[in-house]
Write an enzyme that holds these catalytic residues in place. Structure first.
Site, PDB file in Angstrom:
ATOM      1  N   ARG A   1      -1.783   1.951   7.015  1.00 14.53           N
ATOM      2  CA  ARG A   1      -1.932   2.969   8.067  1.00 14.53           C
ATOM      3  C   ARG A   1      -3.138   3.898   7.892  1.00 14.53           C
ATOM      4  NH1 ARG A   1       3.401   5.508   7.327  1.00 14.53           N
ATOM      5  NH2 ARG A   1       3.056   4.505   5.325  1.00 14.53           N
TER       6      ARG A   1
ATOM      7  N   MET B   1      -2.143  -6.301   9.097  1.00 17.34           N
ATOM      8  CA  MET B   1      -1.624  -5.487  10.204  1.00 17.34           C
ATOM      9  C   MET B   1      -1.792  -6.254  11.507  1.00 17.34           C
ATOM     10  SD  MET B   1      -2.846  -1.571   9.517  1.00 17.34           S
ATOM     11  CE  MET B   1      -4.332  -1.903   8.594  1.00 17.34           C
TER      12      MET B   1
ATOM     13  N   CYS C   1       8.372  -8.460   6.753  1.00 13.35           N
ATOM     14  CA  CYS C   1       8.437  -7.973   8.128  1.00 13.35           C
ATOM     15  C   CYS C   1       9.893  -7.793   8.579  1.00 13.35           C
ATOM     16  CB  CYS C   1       7.712  -8.937   9.069  1.00 13.35           C
ATOM     17  SG  CYS C   1       7.723  -8.329  10.764  1.00 13.35           S
TER      18      CYS C   1
ATOM     19  N   GLY D   1       2.326   0.920   0.524  1.00  9.57           N
ATOM     20  CA  GLY D   1       3.310   1.862   1.067  1.00  9.57           C
ATOM     21  C   GLY D   1       2.903   3.305   0.835  1.00  9.57           C
TER      22      GLY D   1
HETATM   23  C1  FNR Z   1       1.938  -3.419   9.572  1.00  7.56           C
HETATM   24  N1  FNR Z   1       2.506  -4.034   8.474  1.00  7.56           N
HETATM   25  C2  FNR Z   1       2.455  -5.405   8.354  1.00  7.56           C
HETATM   26  N2  FNR Z   1       2.868  -6.007   7.203  1.00  7.56           N
HETATM   27  C3  FNR Z   1       2.715  -7.346   7.032  1.00  7.56           C
HETATM   28  O1  FNR Z   1       3.085  -7.865   5.973  1.00  7.56           O
HETATM   29  N3  FNR Z   1       2.188  -8.101   8.045  1.00  7.56           N
HETATM   30  C4  FNR Z   1       1.776  -7.573   9.214  1.00  7.56           C
HETATM   31  O2  FNR Z   1       1.256  -8.288  10.086  1.00  7.56           O
HETATM   32  C5  FNR Z   1       1.927  -6.181   9.410  1.00  7.56           C
HETATM   33  N4  FNR Z   1       1.553  -5.556  10.586  1.00  7.56           N
HETATM   34  C6  FNR Z   1       1.453  -4.200  10.653  1.00  7.56           C
HETATM   35  C7  FNR Z   1       0.852  -3.591  11.756  1.00  7.56           C
HETATM   36  C8  FNR Z   1       0.671  -2.223  11.776  1.00  7.56           C
HETATM   37  C9  FNR Z   1      -0.008  -1.592  12.948  1.00  7.56           C
HETATM   38  C10 FNR Z   1       1.138  -1.428  10.699  1.00  7.56           C
HETATM   39  C11 FNR Z   1       0.961   0.065  10.700  1.00  7.56           C
HETATM   40  C12 FNR Z   1       1.767  -2.020   9.627  1.00  7.56           C
HETATM   41  C13 FNR Z   1       2.984  -3.237   7.320  1.00  7.56           C
HETATM   42  C14 FNR Z   1       1.803  -2.848   6.423  1.00  7.56           C
HETATM   43  O3  FNR Z   1       1.103  -3.957   5.939  1.00  7.56           O
HETATM   44  C15 FNR Z   1       2.283  -2.014   5.232  1.00  7.56           C
HETATM   45  O4  FNR Z   1       3.174  -2.774   4.458  1.00  7.56           O
HETATM   46  C16 FNR Z   1       2.977  -0.716   5.631  1.00  7.56           C
HETATM   47  O5  FNR Z   1       2.334  -0.067   6.692  1.00  7.56           O
HETATM   48  C17 FNR Z   1       3.014   0.247   4.443  1.00  7.56           C
HETATM   49  O6  FNR Z   1       1.714   0.508   3.940  1.00  7.56           O
HETATM   50  P1  FNR Z   1       0.931   1.880   4.248  1.00  7.56           P
HETATM   51  O7  FNR Z   1       0.831   1.983   5.732  1.00  7.56           O
HETATM   52  O8  FNR Z   1       1.773   2.975   3.692  1.00  7.56           O
HETATM   53  O9  FNR Z   1      -0.381   1.757   3.562  1.00  7.56           O
END
Ligand code: FNR
Length: 464
Positions: free
Chosen positions: A250, A26, A124, A223
């Site tokens: 998240r 993240m 991304c 996800g």
């Molecule tokens: C992300 N996500 C993300 N994915 C990734 O591959 N590299 C990154 O640097 C980031 N940065 C990021 C920042 C923030 C604040 C969020 C909320 C999300 C996406 C994240 O890793 C994930 O794939 C998605 O949020 C879905 O997973 P969850 O939130 O349902 O557990």
């Protein structure tokens, strides 16, 4: 025999991805304190925020003896690009944003002895990534994606993974993941949404399940945060996806204790645990604030939340959670051990030629130099500002108002104040000209007895 040999070579690569609970990458959230917190609470593996390859390539590695960390510092402005430490060494995966196998390999070679694995971001959807041919752009360029992965797999000694999003079509998705897996990567993380889908769209757990059935490398399901509210939910999600492991973003961003077997901790305690680590690892106030904001969410609207939003220093943030003393003591300890912070590192530390050049501010000796940072929130009214106090002082003493000379290097500023034939300057580098002038004025105020040194030490603006 062959099977044994494969097993040995697999083991020699260290980290494995079976049955693991993983903190997702993240941006801004996945810095060292959050990663350590996740590990403390029970995560098995932690991913860094995405770091773009060229950022690493213009950084240099420095062992930080005071914090016991390895720092990769930006060579133009001294900011921390990536900070890591022994505690996470066998469990931290650095996620790279890249569109080029050679650049990716250069970074991997630079960091491979400091981390447990390297991941390539292929999910991304942000414009910045897509324009640079990174992130989800790689999903539609499988040859390039494969070339990045196989270059890494063949040339580095730690595992390589990638994180993708899915396509609308399950068949297209299966073709892609089979292609990617053929490069020899150790695992694949799958966020069950397409490039255009947002968190409010349902996660395609069925697609993840089909992927898990069709590959013989571990699949990490991602996800599921909308459905993950407690520890048991993680395993329901895992089962629904038929995956080896689960990666959480998240839910962990909001309350990292989701990784605790014993259940969620109260948010107040999580924030305290987080702040202690932020202090221990000298995390930047802005990053710390961002992470706490993401935990507080709507609580930012409360009177205490509003007070928090006004904070600019770590100590101010910590005070709100009764950790002001803890922060102050640690910072004093680090300063006494000679920690170099951003203002001190730059520019002298970074530029070996600089000593030869002899910048103007040290070619003329300055009469009074102190380490004073100008912290705006410490001054409520304009007449309290150091520059205003000096003007009042000059009025009373019938002196000419001070003259300020500004020096600027690597986007940071220092000022020298000339007052009554004497020069004053702070050895801290400030982020703008106004602050630099106030810093120099502060030194003059202390030297002239207009502001008590003890007060500055107490509010965190001065280091003895
Ligand atoms: C992300 N996500 C993300 N994915 C990734 O591959 N590299 C990154 O640097 C980031 N940065 C990021 C920042 C923030 C604040 C969020 C909320 C999300 C996406 C994240 O890793 C994930 O794939 C998605 O949020 C879905 O997973 P969850 O939130 O349902 O557990």
């Amino acid at each position: 025999m062959v099977e044994n040999k494969n097993k040995i070579s697999e083991n020699s690569k260290g980290l494995t991805f079976e049955n693991k609970l993983i903190l997702a990458p993240m941006v801004r959230v996945g810095t060292l304190p959050m990663r350590l917190l996740a590990l403390e609470y029970g995560a098995d593996i932690v991913y860094s925020e995405e770091l773009v390859d060229w950022k690493f390539l213009k950084s240099f590695r420095r062992v930080n003896d005071v914090l016991d960390t390895i720092d990769y510092l930006d060579s133009s402005d001294g900011t921390v690009v990536f900070r890591t430490c022994e505690k996470e060494r066998s469990r931290v995966v650095v996620q790279l944003g890249t569109s080029d196998p050679i650049r990716a390999l250069k970074v991997a070679k630079l960091i491979e002895n400091d981390v447990a694995a390297i991941d390539i971001n292929m999910g991304c959807p942000k414009e910045f990534s897509l324009k640079g041919g990174m992130g989800a752009a790689l999903l539609t360029q499988p040859e390039k994606a494969k070339s990045i992965l196989s270059t890494l797999v063949q040339n580095i000694n730690i595992p390589v993974t990638c994180k993708i999003r899915v396509f609308e079509s399950i068949d297209d998705t299966l073709n892609l993941v089979k292609d990617l897996a053929s490069t020899g990567i150790s695992a694949i993380a799958v966020h069950g949404r397409t490039r255009v889908e947002r968190p409010q769209h349902p996660n395609r757990c069925e697609t993840i399940k089909k992927i898990a059935e069709s590959l013989d490398i571990p699949v990490i399901a991602n996800g599921g945060s909308r459905e993950i509210e407690n520890y048991n939910d993680i395993f329901k999600f895992k089962e629904e996806c038929g995956s080896s492991s689960v990666m959480i973003a998240r839910t962990a961003e909001g309350n990292c204790s989701i990784f605790r077997k014993d259940g969620l901790k109260h948010l107040e305690d999580v924030i305290k645990d987080y702040l202690k680590l932020a202090v221990d690892y000298d995390n930047s106030p802005s990053n710390t604030k961002y992470c706490v904001q993401n935990m507080l969410k709507e609580l930012q609207e409360t009177p205490r939340g509003k007070r928090f939003l006004e904070c600019q220093t770590l100590e101010q943030i910590c005070k709100i959670w009764d950790l002001g003393n803890y922060c102050r003591q640690k910072q004093l300890e680090y300063h006494s051990k000679g920690i170099l912070n951003r203002r001190e590192i730059t520019p002298d530390f970074l530029d070996p030629k600089r000593n030869k050049r002899k910048a103007d501010y040290d070619s003329e000796p300055i009469d009074v130099v102190m380490k004073c940072a100008f912290i705006r929130v410490n001054y409520t009214a304009d007449p309290d500002l150091p520059k205003s106090r000096l003007i009042t002082y000059c009025g009373k003493k019938k002196l000419k108002v001070p003259k300020y000379t500004i020096f600027n290097e690597n986007k940071l500023f220092r000022a020298v104040a000339l007052l009554d034939g004497k020069t004053y300057s702070s050895s801290f580098w400030e982020k703008n000209k106004k602050f630099a002038e106030q810093g120099a004025a502060l030194v003059a105020c202390v030297s002239l007895g207009l502001i008590a040194k003890e007060m500055l030490i107490k509010d965190g603006s001065m280091v003895e």
